[in-house]
Design a protein around this motif. Structure first.
Motif, PDB file in Angstrom:
ATOM      1  N   ASP A  15      -5.356  -1.334  15.879  1.00 13.51           N
ATOM      2  CA  ASP A  15      -4.442  -2.188  15.136  1.00 13.51           C
ATOM      3  C   ASP A  15      -4.870  -2.251  13.678  1.00 13.51           C
ATOM      4  OD1 ASP A  15      -3.863  -5.215  14.148  1.00 13.51           O
ATOM      5  OD2 ASP A  15      -2.284  -4.511  15.502  1.00 13.51           O
ATOM      6  N   ASN A  16      -3.908  -2.146  12.775  1.00 21.11           N
ATOM      7  CA  ASN A  16      -4.228  -2.168  11.347  1.00 21.11           C
ATOM      8  C   ASN A  16      -5.047  -3.385  10.949  1.00 21.11           C
ATOM      9  OD1 ASN A  16      -3.173   0.179   9.981  1.00 21.11           O
ATOM     10  ND2 ASN A  16      -1.123  -0.534  10.501  1.00 21.11           N
ATOM     11  N   ALA A  17      -4.733  -4.528  11.546  1.00 20.14           N
ATOM     12  CA  ALA A  17      -5.407  -5.758  11.173  1.00 20.14           C
ATOM     13  C   ALA A  17      -6.879  -5.747  11.566  1.00 20.14           C
ATOM     14  CB  ALA A  17      -4.707  -6.950  11.826  1.00 20.14           C
ATOM     15  N   ARG A  18      -7.255  -4.901  12.532  1.00 20.31           N
ATOM     16  CA  ARG A  18      -8.639  -4.902  13.030  1.00 20.31           C
ATOM     17  C   ARG A  18      -9.355  -3.583  12.729  1.00 20.31           C
ATOM     18  NH1 ARG A  18      -8.870  -6.958  19.052  1.00 20.31           N
ATOM     19  NH2 ARG A  18     -10.948  -7.643  18.347  1.00 20.31           N
TER      20      ARG A  18
ATOM     21  N   GLU B  41      -1.963   1.278   7.454  1.00 18.92           N
ATOM     22  CA  GLU B  41      -1.981   0.174   6.484  1.00 18.92           C
ATOM     23  C   GLU B  41      -3.037  -0.818   6.913  1.00 18.92           C
ATOM     24  OE1 GLU B  41      -0.445  -0.111   3.761  1.00 18.92           O
ATOM     25  OE2 GLU B  41       1.119   1.419   3.833  1.00 18.92           O
ATOM     26  N   PRO B  42      -4.306  -0.416   6.882  1.00 12.79           N
ATOM     27  CA  PRO B  42      -5.358  -1.306   7.348  1.00 12.79           C
ATOM     28  C   PRO B  42      -5.498  -2.539   6.463  1.00 12.79           C
ATOM     29  CG  PRO B  42      -6.314   0.557   6.199  1.00 12.79           C
ATOM     30  CD  PRO B  42      -4.838   0.843   6.343  1.00 12.79           C
ATOM     31  N   ALA B  43      -5.834  -3.669   7.108  1.00 17.59           N
ATOM     32  CA  ALA B  43      -6.028  -4.900   6.343  1.00 17.59           C
ATOM     33  C   ALA B  43      -7.246  -4.745   5.442  1.00 17.59           C
ATOM     34  CB  ALA B  43      -6.234  -6.060   7.310  1.00 17.59           C
TER      35      ALA B  43
END
Length: 436
Positions: free
Chosen positions: A333-336, A434-436
């Motif tokens: 997941d991008n957010a992680r 689109e990584p955080a």
């Protein structure tokens, strides 16, 4: 990971071992009347023959921007040959249930032929024509060119391909191993028949050839077949010089390629042990990844089972003739993405500092000694192994020594190799998303 390290050490021990008297697989060295060498495993259980071959030296030895033309040249070999145009050649293969494939990589031109005994002679003749008398008809060439360009253009939009190319370009620096799709597209568009024939003439020669054969054929019949297929090729290949590839990974580096979507695709890696060394040639052979590539590996335990950061992660030893990398691809997941990369890097560093544990080593030994035979599930797979053994200089006796060498690896051996494989400071990470 442990299995990979274990094979590294086992191959180092192999280089010091004396040849045994018996072989785990009855391999016969055949020399044709014309002097062409092949390794043969006779198998009378099925009425067929599987032949694998490799010409050393591939597209990486071509001038900058010419690799695409070289690959297109090899793709054209079965697009008509001799007095058969592309349609007639394909029909001849289909009507006789003959499987023929030829491809090019950075380091070689390789191919295979499988045919029933009843059609062995026809299969050999079609392969001979493909290698010695390709037609390069204008209509077939333009179809192949269009097909190749479409595939390369799709790669430029596919996240997996973007990740693979971006990582390769950064890891190999300006070396030919790092040439990407954009350069290949320009090369394919400008490829001429003269240039393509020139590449084939430089690389496909008898002194550059490795052959492995499995099937219902004896040495005398195989010798005649070898001369039929390969005897008309030039005696010597042109000089082939690819510079040593030292991966341009000497520090921590993270590169992000922005692409929309809920998930990020990640590839991490570092320089690997050289292919010509005692560990590299074993590490690049068919094992399934850092930590064993299964649910019991450290990476899977830490990243998937404990934290749910990815569905699957493993590492692979990517070895080429002039350089090697150890890579770890996964999706998250991008957010992680940042958490996932940091955790993988920590486990990588830990392996370099501590090496494997005793139980991990024993589990790896049990797997490697038990699973190898399962990979040899077809005549084609065994023929491919014969080519690999010759190409890597492992010798006919390697198979009979393999299990004993693996069992003989000590924890000190494995930890010493772990320090070399995973203790270097350089580490490259490429993320497409689109990584955080």
């Amino acid at each position: 990971m442990i299995r990979r390290l274990l094979l590294l050490v086992a191959c180092a021990l192999l280089l010091l071992a004396a040849p045994p008297r018996a072989h785990a697989m009855p391999i016969e060295r055949v020399v044709s009347p014309g002097g062409i060498v092949a390794w043969l495993v006779q198998d009378r259980t099925l009425p067929l023959v599987a032949l694998q071959f490799r010409f050393r030296g591939g597209t990486a030895g071509e001038a900058a921007g010419a690799q695409g033309a070289a690959r297109l040249a090899v793709d054209m070999l079965d697009e008509g040959a001799g007095d058969l145009d592309a349609t007639a050649f394909a029909r001849a293969l289909q009507e006789h249930s003959i499987a023929l494939s030829i491809g090019a990589s950075a380091d070689s031109i390789q191919g295979s032929l499988r045919a029933l005994d009843a059609h062995r002679a026809r299969g050999a003749e079609l392969l001979r024509l493909a290698l010695a008398a390709p037609r390069f008809d204008a209509d077939a060439l333009e179809r192949a060119r269009t097909r190749t360009l479409a595939g390369l253009q799709r790669q430029q939009e596919d996240p997996r391909s973007i990740l693979r190319e971006s990582f390769g370009r950064l890891a190999w620096g300006g070396h030919p191993y790092g040439e990407g799709a954009e350069a290949e597209i320009a090369s394919v568009r400008g490829a001429t028949v003269e240039a393509m024939r020139g590449f084939l003439a430089r690389r496909m020669a008898r002194d550059n050839l490795v052959v492995g054969v499995v099937g219902n054929v004896d040495a005398a019949a195989l010798g005649a077949l070898l001369d039929q297929v390969f005897g008309g090729l030039p005696a010597r290949a042109a000089p082939y010089d690819v510079p040593e590839a030292r991966p341009a990974i000497d520090a921590e580096r993270v590169v992000v390629v922005r692409r929309g979507g809920p998930a990020g695709r990640v590839r991490c890696g570092a320089p690997g042990m050289e292919r010509g060394g005692p560990g590299g040639v074993a590490a690049q052979r068919g094992n399934n990844g850092l930590g064993g590539g299964g649910f019991n590996s450290r990476l899977m335990t830490e990243m998937r089972e404990k934290r749910g950061l990815t569905y699957g992660v493993s590492t692979a030893y990517h070895a080429l003739d002039r350089g090697a990398l150890v890579i770890a691809p996964f999706s998250t997941d991008n957010a992680r993405a940042g958490d996932a990369v940091e955790l993988l890097r920590a486990q990588w560093r830990r392996m370099g500092e501590e090496g494997p544990g005793e139980q991990e080593l024993e589990d790896a030994k049990a797997y490697l000694t038990g699973a190898f035979a399962l990979s040899l599930d077809s005549s084609a797979a065994v023929a491919g192994l014969l080519v690999t053994l010759q190409s890597e200089g492992l010798g006919m006796y390697y198979l009979s020594r393999r299990d004993a060498l693996i069992r003989g690896v000590t924890i000190e051996d494995a930890r010493r190799v772990a320090r070399r494989m995973h203790g270097a400071p350089g580490f490259l990470t490429v993320v497409v998303g689109e990584p955080a």
